[in-house]
Design a protein around this motif. Structure first.
Motif, PDB file in Angstrom:
ATOM      1  N   ASN A   1      69.645  18.859 -20.303  1.00  0.00           N
ATOM      2  CA  ASN A   1      68.487  18.779 -20.896  1.00  0.00           C
ATOM      3  C   ASN A   1      68.220  17.902 -21.990  1.00  0.00           C
ATOM      4  O   ASN A   1      67.410  17.842 -22.712  1.00  0.00           O
TER       5      ASN A   1
ATOM      6  N   ASP B   1      62.184  30.909 -20.141  1.00  0.00           N
ATOM      7  CA  ASP B   1      61.214  31.156 -21.073  1.00  0.00           C
ATOM      8  C   ASP B   1      59.854  31.624 -20.404  1.00  0.00           C
ATOM      9  O   ASP B   1      58.972  32.159 -21.130  1.00  0.00           O
TER      10      ASP B   1
ATOM     11  N   MET C   1      65.666  34.193 -26.700  1.00  0.00           N
ATOM     12  CA  MET C   1      65.306  32.988 -26.565  1.00  0.00           C
ATOM     13  C   MET C   1      63.740  32.975 -26.258  1.00  0.00           C
ATOM     14  O   MET C   1      63.286  34.074 -25.952  1.00  0.00           O
TER      15      MET C   1
ATOM     16  N   GLU D   1      62.963  33.830 -30.645  1.00  0.00           N
ATOM     17  CA  GLU D   1      63.654  32.726 -31.606  1.00  0.00           C
ATOM     18  C   GLU D   1      62.328  31.998 -32.177  1.00  0.00           C
ATOM     19  O   GLU D   1      62.770  31.103 -33.250  1.00  0.00           O
TER      20      GLU D   1
ATOM     21  N   ARG E   1      65.817  22.605 -31.617  1.00  0.00           N
ATOM     22  CA  ARG E   1      66.242  23.778 -31.160  1.00  0.00           C
ATOM     23  C   ARG E   1      66.232  24.912 -32.109  1.00  0.00           C
ATOM     24  O   ARG E   1      66.290  24.700 -33.400  1.00  0.00           O
TER      25      ARG E   1
ATOM     26  N   HIS F   1      72.876  32.108 -25.294  1.00  0.00           N
ATOM     27  CA  HIS F   1      72.845  31.509 -23.865  1.00  0.00           C
ATOM     28  C   HIS F   1      73.546  32.593 -22.939  1.00  0.00           C
ATOM     29  O   HIS F   1      73.444  32.571 -21.703  1.00  0.00           O
TER      30      HIS F   1
ATOM     31  N   ARG G   1      71.001  33.081 -20.119  1.00  0.00           N
ATOM     32  CA  ARG G   1      71.004  31.972 -19.148  1.00  0.00           C
ATOM     33  C   ARG G   1      72.086  32.063 -18.414  1.00  0.00           C
ATOM     34  O   ARG G   1      71.777  31.291 -16.913  1.00  0.00           O
TER      35      ARG G   1
HETATM   36  O1  F6P Z   1      64.370  26.231 -22.135  1.00  0.00           O
HETATM   37  C1  F6P Z   1      65.504  27.428 -22.172  1.00  0.00           C
HETATM   38  C2  F6P Z   1      66.137  27.462 -23.510  1.00  0.00           C
HETATM   39  O2  F6P Z   1      67.156  28.436 -23.196  1.00  0.00           O
HETATM   40  C3  F6P Z   1      65.215  27.985 -24.478  1.00  0.00           C
HETATM   41  O3  F6P Z   1      64.987  29.373 -24.267  1.00  0.00           O
HETATM   42  C4  F6P Z   1      66.206  27.695 -25.713  1.00  0.00           C
HETATM   43  O4  F6P Z   1      65.395  27.492 -26.859  1.00  0.00           O
HETATM   44  C5  F6P Z   1      66.726  26.267 -25.390  1.00  0.00           C
HETATM   45  O5  F6P Z   1      66.702  26.312 -23.876  1.00  0.00           O
HETATM   46  C6  F6P Z   1      68.212  26.136 -25.610  1.00  0.00           C
HETATM   47  O6  F6P Z   1      68.682  24.889 -25.435  1.00  0.00           O
HETATM   48  P1  F6P Z   1      70.189  24.552 -25.352  1.00  0.00           P
HETATM   49  O7  F6P Z   1      70.856  24.910 -24.115  1.00  0.00           O
HETATM   50  O8  F6P Z   1      70.108  22.915 -25.875  1.00  0.00           O
HETATM   51  O9  F6P Z   1      70.722  25.192 -26.571  1.00  0.00           O
END
Ligand code: F6P
Length: 361
Positions: A74, A140, A182, A235, A258, A285, A288
């Protein structure tokens, strides 16, 4: 007929990415006899021409696997790509390099799987003449032009399970338990997990909060014999007249901000105002990672197969999308730029209000 397509997974990873890849590969190879190659680590691999052959064996056994077998990033924007030379960092437009790489493979079209950042570049490549189709990904759920992005429902599952667990310990210790989830600038994960997990207070970016309203709710519950409260906070939440809490600035990321830390602030403020003990859990995370739930496996499979059909039907510049219960396609142009956030007057918010959930308005 189709001969060769490329695919990449960009942005923050989420459950269901492998399920999409599996559906793309199985449909392309199984139905159309088409070769598939996958670029590694999102746009990074596309710029540097790092790729792997995606044959049927690579797509086997990955339906329930979290993450992405291709890797993701990202941070990499091909239109402003970080280059380090002799210790000096510059940002260079590598989009022509990408076009050349794709041409060198004789790729007919690319499947770009990602969220707002990845799909903004997808739009820009489409404007440049590249044949692309897109698949909407993000926990998200903030992409416009689709009802649901894949990965979201699994994140809601994870957050709901956390709320269930926090309930039992909150009750034992008569505490306020704050769960920070998140969602970036959208409150979807907080709202849906909050309702599913029976949160007493839900704090989202779309409804700036008054901490005294949240505190009053905890005290009111205490008076009524419920000596604990569960707060779920997105967040990106902010107090009325205040701003979001930024935890980090990632310079080379398309969206460098972030978020994180609002849960701690709310827990501290609540203890000060109410005198009740409070604790904060930042789910981070975990939302995720891991196996996609059945909903996401099905949605990812539908999206992946539909993306190949879009290429087959030469519907380039389009993103597969869920409209109600049907898979449809919308121009990528319409899906990016404007985030889909929670409307403070939506049905779900009003239902939550009806059952006594406090938003701190
Ligand atoms: O967009 C997905 C996400 O998990 C968001 O919810 C969060 O703010 C961001 O990415 C966190 O990003 P990173 O993986 O760079 O910490």
């Amino acid at each position: 007929m189709l001969k060769k397509i490329g695919v990449l997974t960009g942005g923050g990873d989420c459950p269901g990415l492998n399920a999409v890849l599996r559906a793309v590969v199985k449909t392309a190879i199984g139905k159309y006899g088409c070769e598939v190659i996958g670029f590694k680590d999102g746009y990074h691999g596309l710029v540097l021409n790092e790729w792997i052959q995606l044959d049927l064996s690579k797509a086997s056994g990955i339906l329930d696997r979290g993450g992405t077998i291709l890797g993701s990033s990202n941070r990499d924007n091909p239109f402003s790509f970080k280059v380090e030379e002799n210790g000096k960092v510059t940002y260079v437009d590598k989009s022509d390099q990408v076009m050349a790489n794709i041409q060198s493979h004789n790729i007919e079209a690319m499947v770009l799987i990602g969220g707002d950042g990845t799909l903004t570049s997808a739009r820009d490549f489409s404007r440049k003449g590249l044949k692309v189709v897109a698949v909407p990904k993000t926990i998200d759920n903030d992409l416009s032009s689709t009802d649901v992005t894949f990965g979201f429902m699994t994140a809601v599952d994870t957050a709901t399970e956390a709320l269930d667990k926090l309930h039992t310990t909150a009750e034992s210790h008569h505490r306020i338990m704050v769960l920070e989830v998140m969602g970036r600038y959208a409150g979807w994960i907080a709202l849906e997990s909050g309702i599913a997990g029976g949160a007493d207070m839900i704090i989202i970016p779309e409804i700036p909060y008054d901490i005294h309203k949240i505190a009053d709710k905890a005290l009111e519950r205490q008076k009524a014999g419920k000596n604990f409260s569960i707060v779920v906070v997105a967040e990106g939440a902010k107090p009325k007249g205040g701003s979001m809490v930024v935890s980090q600035v990632v310079k080379d990321s398309p969206d460098p901000i972030r978020l994180g830390g609002i849960g701690q602030k709310i827990a501290q403020d609540l203890t000060e105002i109410t005198g009740m003990d409070s604790r904060v859990t930042v789910l981070g995370h975990l939302q995720r990672g891991g196996r996609p739930n059945p909903y996401d496996r099905i949605l990812s499979t539908r999206y992946g197969a539909a993306a190949v059909e879009l290429i087959k039907n030469k519907k380039f510049g389009m993103m597969v999308s869920l409209q109600g219960n049907e898979i449809d396609a919308v121009p990528i142009e319409e899906a990016v730029g404007q985030l889909k956030t929670v409307s403070p007057e939506s049905e779900l918010i009003n239902i939550a209000r009806s059952i006594g959930v406090e938003f701190g308005e």
